[in-house]
Design a protein around this motif. Sequence first.
Motif, PDB file in Angstrom:
ATOM      1  N   HIS A   1      14.680 -55.725 -18.682  1.00 39.10           N
ATOM      2  CA  HIS A   1      15.061 -54.529 -17.925  1.00 39.10           C
ATOM      3  C   HIS A   1      15.827 -53.573 -18.843  1.00 39.10           C
ATOM      4  N   HIS A   2      15.467 -52.300 -18.755  1.00 39.09           N
ATOM      5  CA  HIS A   2      16.147 -51.287 -19.564  1.00 39.09           C
ATOM      6  C   HIS A   2      17.572 -51.059 -19.064  1.00 39.09           C
ATOM      7  N   TRP A   3      17.720 -51.008 -17.738  1.00 44.56           N
ATOM      8  CA  TRP A   3      19.016 -50.865 -17.080  1.00 44.56           C
ATOM      9  C   TRP A   3      19.170 -51.997 -16.067  1.00 44.56           C
ATOM     10  N   LEU A   4      20.356 -52.174 -15.552  1.00 46.66           N
ATOM     11  CA  LEU A   4      20.577 -53.292 -14.644  1.00 46.66           C
ATOM     12  C   LEU A   4      19.815 -53.138 -13.338  1.00 46.66           C
ATOM     13  N   VAL A   5      19.716 -51.899 -12.842  1.00 45.96           N
ATOM     14  CA  VAL A   5      18.996 -51.639 -11.587  1.00 45.96           C
ATOM     15  C   VAL A   5      18.115 -50.413 -11.782  1.00 45.96           C
ATOM     16  N   GLY A   6      16.829 -50.562 -11.581  1.00 46.43           N
ATOM     17  CA  GLY A   6      15.938 -49.415 -11.626  1.00 46.43           C
ATOM     18  C   GLY A   6      15.702 -48.879 -13.031  1.00 46.43           C
ATOM     19  N   ASP A   7      15.250 -47.631 -13.078  1.00 49.50           N
ATOM     20  CA  ASP A   7      14.835 -47.016 -14.339  1.00 49.50           C
ATOM     21  C   ASP A   7      15.872 -46.076 -14.924  1.00 49.50           C
ATOM     22  N   THR A   8      17.003 -45.950 -14.268  1.00 48.12           N
ATOM     23  CA  THR A   8      18.060 -45.069 -14.770  1.00 48.12           C
ATOM     24  C   THR A   8      19.401 -45.796 -14.666  1.00 48.12           C
TER      25      THR A   8
ATOM     26  N   LEU B   1      28.528 -61.257 -29.958  1.00 47.16           N
ATOM     27  CA  LEU B   1      27.302 -60.838 -29.287  1.00 47.16           C
ATOM     28  C   LEU B   1      26.090 -60.810 -30.220  1.00 47.16           C
ATOM     29  N   THR B   2      26.262 -61.273 -31.455  1.00 44.67           N
ATOM     30  CA  THR B   2      25.129 -61.304 -32.383  1.00 44.67           C
ATOM     31  C   THR B   2      23.931 -62.053 -31.808  1.00 44.67           C
ATOM     32  N   PRO B   3      24.129 -63.192 -31.113  1.00 44.58           N
ATOM     33  CA  PRO B   3      22.966 -63.892 -30.543  1.00 44.58           C
ATOM     34  C   PRO B   3      22.411 -63.253 -29.272  1.00 44.58           C
ATOM     35  N   CYS B   4      22.886 -62.071 -28.919  1.00 42.98           N
ATOM     36  CA  CYS B   4      22.477 -61.427 -27.656  1.00 42.98           C
ATOM     37  C   CYS B   4      21.856 -60.059 -27.943  1.00 42.98           C
ATOM     38  N   PRO B   5      20.656 -60.015 -28.511  1.00 38.56           N
ATOM     39  CA  PRO B   5      20.070 -58.721 -28.892  1.00 38.56           C
ATOM     40  C   PRO B   5      19.815 -57.793 -27.716  1.00 38.56           C
ATOM     41  N   ALA B   6      19.439 -58.330 -26.567  1.00 35.36           N
ATOM     42  CA  ALA B   6      19.179 -57.468 -25.407  1.00 35.36           C
ATOM     43  C   ALA B   6      20.461 -56.809 -24.921  1.00 35.36           C
TER      44      ALA B   6
ATOM     45  N   LEU C   1      30.290 -67.711 -21.336  1.00 37.43           N
ATOM     46  CA  LEU C   1      28.984 -67.863 -21.979  1.00 37.43           C
ATOM     47  C   LEU C   1      27.860 -67.839 -20.953  1.00 37.43           C
ATOM     48  N   ALA C   2      28.113 -68.417 -19.784  1.00 39.13           N
ATOM     49  CA  ALA C   2      27.111 -68.376 -18.714  1.00 39.13           C
ATOM     50  C   ALA C   2      26.871 -66.948 -18.240  1.00 39.13           C
ATOM     51  N   ALA C   3      27.941 -66.160 -18.140  1.00 41.61           N
ATOM     52  CA  ALA C   3      27.799 -64.759 -17.724  1.00 41.61           C
ATOM     53  C   ALA C   3      27.008 -63.965 -18.753  1.00 41.61           C
ATOM     54  N   LEU C   4      27.314 -64.162 -20.024  1.00 44.10           N
ATOM     55  CA  LEU C   4      26.594 -63.446 -21.077  1.00 44.10           C
ATOM     56  C   LEU C   4      25.127 -63.869 -21.109  1.00 44.10           C
ATOM     57  N   ASP C   5      24.862 -65.143 -20.869  1.00 48.69           N
ATOM     58  CA  ASP C   5      23.479 -65.618 -20.838  1.00 48.69           C
ATOM     59  C   ASP C   5      22.708 -64.987 -19.677  1.00 48.69           C
ATOM     60  N   CYS C   6      23.372 -64.851 -18.529  1.00 43.53           N
ATOM     61  CA  CYS C   6      22.739 -64.214 -17.370  1.00 43.53           C
ATOM     62  C   CYS C   6      22.384 -62.758 -17.679  1.00 43.53           C
ATOM     63  N   LEU C   7      23.324 -62.045 -18.282  1.00 43.81           N
ATOM     64  CA  LEU C   7      23.076 -60.650 -18.656  1.00 43.81           C
ATOM     65  C   LEU C   7      21.949 -60.542 -19.673  1.00 43.81           C
ATOM     66  N   GLU C   8      21.997 -61.398 -20.692  1.00 44.09           N
ATOM     67  CA  GLU C   8      20.972 -61.364 -21.741  1.00 44.09           C
ATOM     68  C   GLU C   8      19.588 -61.600 -21.149  1.00 44.09           C
ATOM     69  N   THR C   9      19.470 -62.563 -20.267  1.00 38.27           N
ATOM     70  CA  THR C   9      18.180 -62.868 -19.652  1.00 38.27           C
ATOM     71  C   THR C   9      17.651 -61.688 -18.853  1.00 38.27           C
TER      72      THR C   9
END
Length: 212
Positions: A146-153, A175-180, A133-141
């Motif tokens: 950010h559109h992608w994890l690094v940069g614009d592509t 993942l329903t509570p994780c819209p991003a 859950l902590a990992a998913l929260d980090c990704l969601e935040t």
Amino acid sequence: MIVYGDARSGNCYKIALLANHLDIALEWREIDVLSGQTRQGWFRRINPYGKLPVVELNTGEHLAESNAILVHLAQDSAWWPAQRLAQARVLQWLFWEQYSHEPYIATSRFWLSISGEPDRYRVQLADRRPGALAALDCLETHLATHHWLVGDTPTIADIALYAYTHVADEAGFDLTPCPAIRRWLERVRSIPGHLPMRTPGPPWTPPCTDSH
């Protein structure tokens, strides 16, 4: 390039997905991770660590560890940024994926959906849940801004994190509570050349089986 992998494994899927985007032809040798093949002598000779995936390059050399393979394949492609700091940020996500994401979500998925013995792992599943859950929260935040994890592509950071995040439901995570995250998963799926995770074929048998 030859890939020794289990198609159910997200770590192995990463290789197939990037190779498809890069038009790299693969010879896939299916290894059933539950069968004990990775502990046999012939496999230990190509990867002493006894883990999947392993690739055999055109030079005949072998390379293991999924994210190391991604870095090797992505060189001189759009999936590996040219700027040094961006490269380091990609590596930052790759290291985080293997230390703070994969051990919780991938391992839970294995116990729950692949092992065939989910009840045996009830205590372990409960122990891993906070980390997942902590990992998913980090990704969601991060993905909320950010559109992608690094940069614009998209980069191999997106491939590495997509592999197990898109099957988080098989690890017991909604993942329903994780819209991003869900929007990001759809962006990854919409990239031309996307390859879904496939069902494993029959296990590959080496020409001369050596279990010692």
